[in-house]
Design a protein around this motif. Structure first.
Motif, PDB file in Angstrom:
ATOM      1  N   PHE A 194     -22.085 -73.545  34.463  1.00  0.00           N
ATOM      2  CA  PHE A 194     -23.200 -71.625  34.184  1.00  0.00           C
ATOM      3  C   PHE A 194     -24.094 -72.605  33.997  1.00  0.00           C
ATOM      4  CE2 PHE A 194     -25.279 -71.239  29.968  1.00  0.00           C
ATOM      5  CZ  PHE A 194     -25.432 -70.172  30.220  1.00  0.00           C
ATOM      6  N   LEU A 228     -23.450 -66.110  33.058  1.00  0.00           N
ATOM      7  CA  LEU A 228     -22.417 -66.790  32.093  1.00  0.00           C
ATOM      8  C   LEU A 228     -20.450 -65.996  32.365  1.00  0.00           C
ATOM      9  CD1 LEU A 228     -21.020 -67.442  28.829  1.00  0.00           C
ATOM     10  CD2 LEU A 228     -22.450 -65.426  28.437  1.00  0.00           C
ATOM     11  N   PHE A 260     -17.170 -67.420  34.045  1.00  0.00           N
ATOM     12  CA  PHE A 260     -16.306 -67.219  32.581  1.00  0.00           C
ATOM     13  C   PHE A 260     -14.973 -67.395  33.735  1.00  0.00           C
ATOM     14  CE2 PHE A 260     -14.019 -64.788  30.283  1.00  0.00           C
ATOM     15  CZ  PHE A 260     -14.095 -65.868  28.962  1.00  0.00           C
TER      16      PHE A 260
END
Length: 153
Positions: free
Chosen positions: A91, A127, A131
């Motif tokens: 991230f 993000l 993920f």
């Protein structure tokens, strides 16, 4: 030395996150150089990296702190920790990547996926993209945890 399970989780997750970040950078340059076969190889390398890091971290914890046997639930939780640390590293890398390396990357992604709502900000886009690393890690962690649990000496 690797002295506690949380330290092993952080070190293993950091190494996994850094190696995935390097793989993402290599994918970026492969696209820029129009070397499309690397993208297929990169997907396989991603799976191999995750499985290897999870196995190495869980085996290290099992052998050092549980005398060769570990419950599946503990192995799964430790593997989830490794995956989470890797997720955080990827991230942070993607934020840097879209801020400094590939500034027009989000615009290019939005043009490819015109049917979806556009990604305007770097942090939410990073993000979402990172993920997938966490989801891959959790899914593969199921199998690695079962193997480490069954691999009794």
């Amino acid at each position: 030395m690797l002295s506690t399970p949380p330290r092993i989780i952080v070190i293993t997750g950091t190494l996994l996150g850094l190696s995935i970040s390097v793989l993402e950078l290599a994918k970026f340059y492969a696209v820029r150089l129009a070397y499309q076969p690397f993208l297929k190889i990169a997907s396989i390398l991603l799976i191999i990296l995750i499985v290897y890091a999870l196995y190495w971290g869980l085996k290290e914890i099992r052998d050092r702190f549980y005398e060769g046997t570990i419950k599946f639930s503990k192995a799964f939780l430790y593997g989830a920790g490794i995956s989470f640390v890797a997720f955080i590293i990827v991230f942070l890398y993607l934020i840097l990547h879209y801020s400094y390396i590939d500034i027009d990357g989000l615009q290019r992604i939005n043009e490819k996926n015109a049917a979806l709502s556009p990604l305007m900000h770097i942090v939410p886009a990073s993000l979402i993209f990172s993920f997938s690393v966490f989801l891959y890690g959790i899914f593969l962690n199921l199998f690695v945890s079962m193997y480490v649990y069954r691999d009794r000496r």
